[in-house]
Design a protein around this motif. Structure first.
Motif, short mmCIF file in Angstrom:
data_model
loop_
_atom_site.label_atom_id
_atom_site.label_comp_id
_atom_site.label_asym_id
_atom_site.label_seq_id
_atom_site.Cartn_x
_atom_site.Cartn_y
_atom_site.Cartn_z
N GLY A 24 0.83 -1.19 0.00
CA GLY A 24 0.00 0.00 0.00
C GLY A 24 0.87 1.24 0.00
O GLY A 24 2.05 1.16 -0.34
N HIS A 25 0.28 2.36 0.41
CA HIS A 25 1.05 3.59 0.39
C HIS A 25 2.27 3.43 1.29
O HIS A 25 2.21 2.79 2.33
CB HIS A 25 0.19 4.80 0.75
CG HIS A 25 -0.19 4.89 2.19
ND1 HIS A 25 -1.11 4.06 2.78
CD2 HIS A 25 0.24 5.73 3.14
CE1 HIS A 25 -1.25 4.39 4.04
NE2 HIS A 25 -0.44 5.40 4.30
N HIS A 69 -6.31 -0.11 -5.18
CA HIS A 69 -5.79 0.28 -3.87
C HIS A 69 -4.51 1.10 -3.91
O HIS A 69 -4.19 1.76 -2.92
CB HIS A 69 -5.61 -0.96 -2.98
CG HIS A 69 -4.45 -1.81 -3.31
ND1 HIS A 69 -4.35 -2.53 -4.47
CD2 HIS A 69 -3.30 -2.04 -2.61
CE1 HIS A 69 -3.21 -3.20 -4.48
NE2 HIS A 69 -2.56 -2.90 -3.37
N VAL A 70 -3.79 1.09 -5.02
CA VAL A 70 -2.55 1.87 -5.09
C VAL A 70 -2.40 2.60 -6.42
O VAL A 70 -2.98 2.20 -7.43
CB VAL A 70 -1.28 1.00 -4.86
CG1 VAL A 70 -1.17 0.55 -3.42
CG2 VAL A 70 -1.23 -0.17 -5.82
N ASP A 147 1.32 4.88 -3.45
CA ASP A 147 0.45 5.78 -2.72
C ASP A 147 -0.95 5.18 -2.76
O ASP A 147 -1.23 4.26 -3.53
CB ASP A 147 0.47 7.17 -3.38
CG ASP A 147 0.16 8.29 -2.40
OD1 ASP A 147 -0.38 8.00 -1.32
OD2 ASP A 147 0.45 9.44 -2.73
N CYS A 148 -1.82 5.69 -1.94
CA CYS A 148 -3.19 5.18 -1.88
C CYS A 148 -3.91 5.46 -3.19
O CYS A 148 -3.93 6.60 -3.66
CB CYS A 148 -3.92 5.83 -0.71
SG CYS A 148 -5.56 5.17 -0.46
N TRP A 151 -7.61 7.40 -2.63
CA TRP A 151 -7.63 8.62 -1.83
C TRP A 151 -6.62 9.57 -2.44
O TRP A 151 -5.44 9.27 -2.49
CB TRP A 151 -7.26 8.28 -0.39
CG TRP A 151 -7.38 9.38 0.61
CD1 TRP A 151 -6.35 10.01 1.24
CD2 TRP A 151 -8.57 9.97 1.13
NE1 TRP A 151 -6.82 10.95 2.11
CE2 TRP A 151 -8.19 10.94 2.07
CE3 TRP A 151 -9.92 9.77 0.90
CZ2 TRP A 151 -9.12 11.71 2.76
CZ3 TRP A 151 -10.83 10.54 1.58
CH2 TRP A 151 -10.43 11.49 2.51
N GLU A 156 -6.74 14.36 0.96
CA GLU A 156 -5.95 14.34 2.19
C GLU A 156 -5.71 15.76 2.70
O GLU A 156 -5.83 16.02 3.91
CB GLU A 156 -4.60 13.63 1.95
CG GLU A 156 -3.75 13.49 3.19
CD GLU A 156 -4.31 12.53 4.23
OE1 GLU A 156 -3.87 12.63 5.39
OE2 GLU A 156 -5.18 11.70 3.91
#
Length: 174
Positions: A24-25, A69-70, A147-148, A151, A156
């Motif tokens: 992930g991130h 997810h990434v 990174d995510c 999102w 953020e």
């Protein structure tokens, strides 16, 4: 070939497919040239792909692009643009192909030592996968900081601008 003895018989593609959903991130994936060293940090797994650099890069970018997810922040060695064709035959074609493959990605050029320092800091807390290709051109490694994917940086920033008490209250509300 992997630096993890339990994974010696696993193909690089199988290793990558196994690890990508776990990453992930703040995790990193590096598509490295053949001279990239195996690092001693236990959080860094090095896998020799035996494959063409741009083909490995394409497969990695495609898989990341297909994931929800990434996403990736790409780092390239600033030195690559200065490598002369007479010193590294094929570098001009490689640069063109990498520019083509990386189009649309958030790409940064930094001095090699600065990228290595970032990777070293990340490796203290987060896992890193290094996929070594057969390429013999210096400064050609591609560093992918994950990174995510669901999102954005803008979301953020908006979240961080909320007053701390409102953010805490939101966490505990239904």
């Amino acid at each position: 070939m992997s630096t993890n003895p339990d994974r010696e018989s696993e193909s690089w593609e199988s290793s990558f497919k196994r690890l990508l959903p776990l990453y992930g991130h703040r995790n990193w994936i590096v598509v490295a040239d053949s001279a990239y060293p195996a690092q001693s940090n236990p959080g860094i797994e090095t896998v020799f792909t035996g494959g063409d650099h741009t083909e490995v890069l394409k497969k990695v970018l495609d898989a990341i692009g297909a994931s929800i997810h990434v996403r990736t922040n790409v780092y390239l060695d600033a030195e690559l643009k200065e490598v002369a064709e007479e010193d590294a035959p094929g570098v001009s074609a490689l640069r063109k192909e990498m520019i083509r493959q990386l189009a649309g990605n958030n790409t940064h050029e930094l001095a090699h030592e600065e990228i290595i320092a970032r990777l070293d800091r990340a490796g203290k807390l987060f896992r890193i996968l290094i996929l070594k290709s057969t390429l013999a051109i210096p400064y050609s490694s591609v560093f992918l900081e994950l990174d995510c994917g669901y999102w954005s940086e803008e979301a953020e920033e908006r979240l961080r601008r909320v007053q701390p008490d409102k953010a805490a209250a939101a966490l505990y509300s239904g």
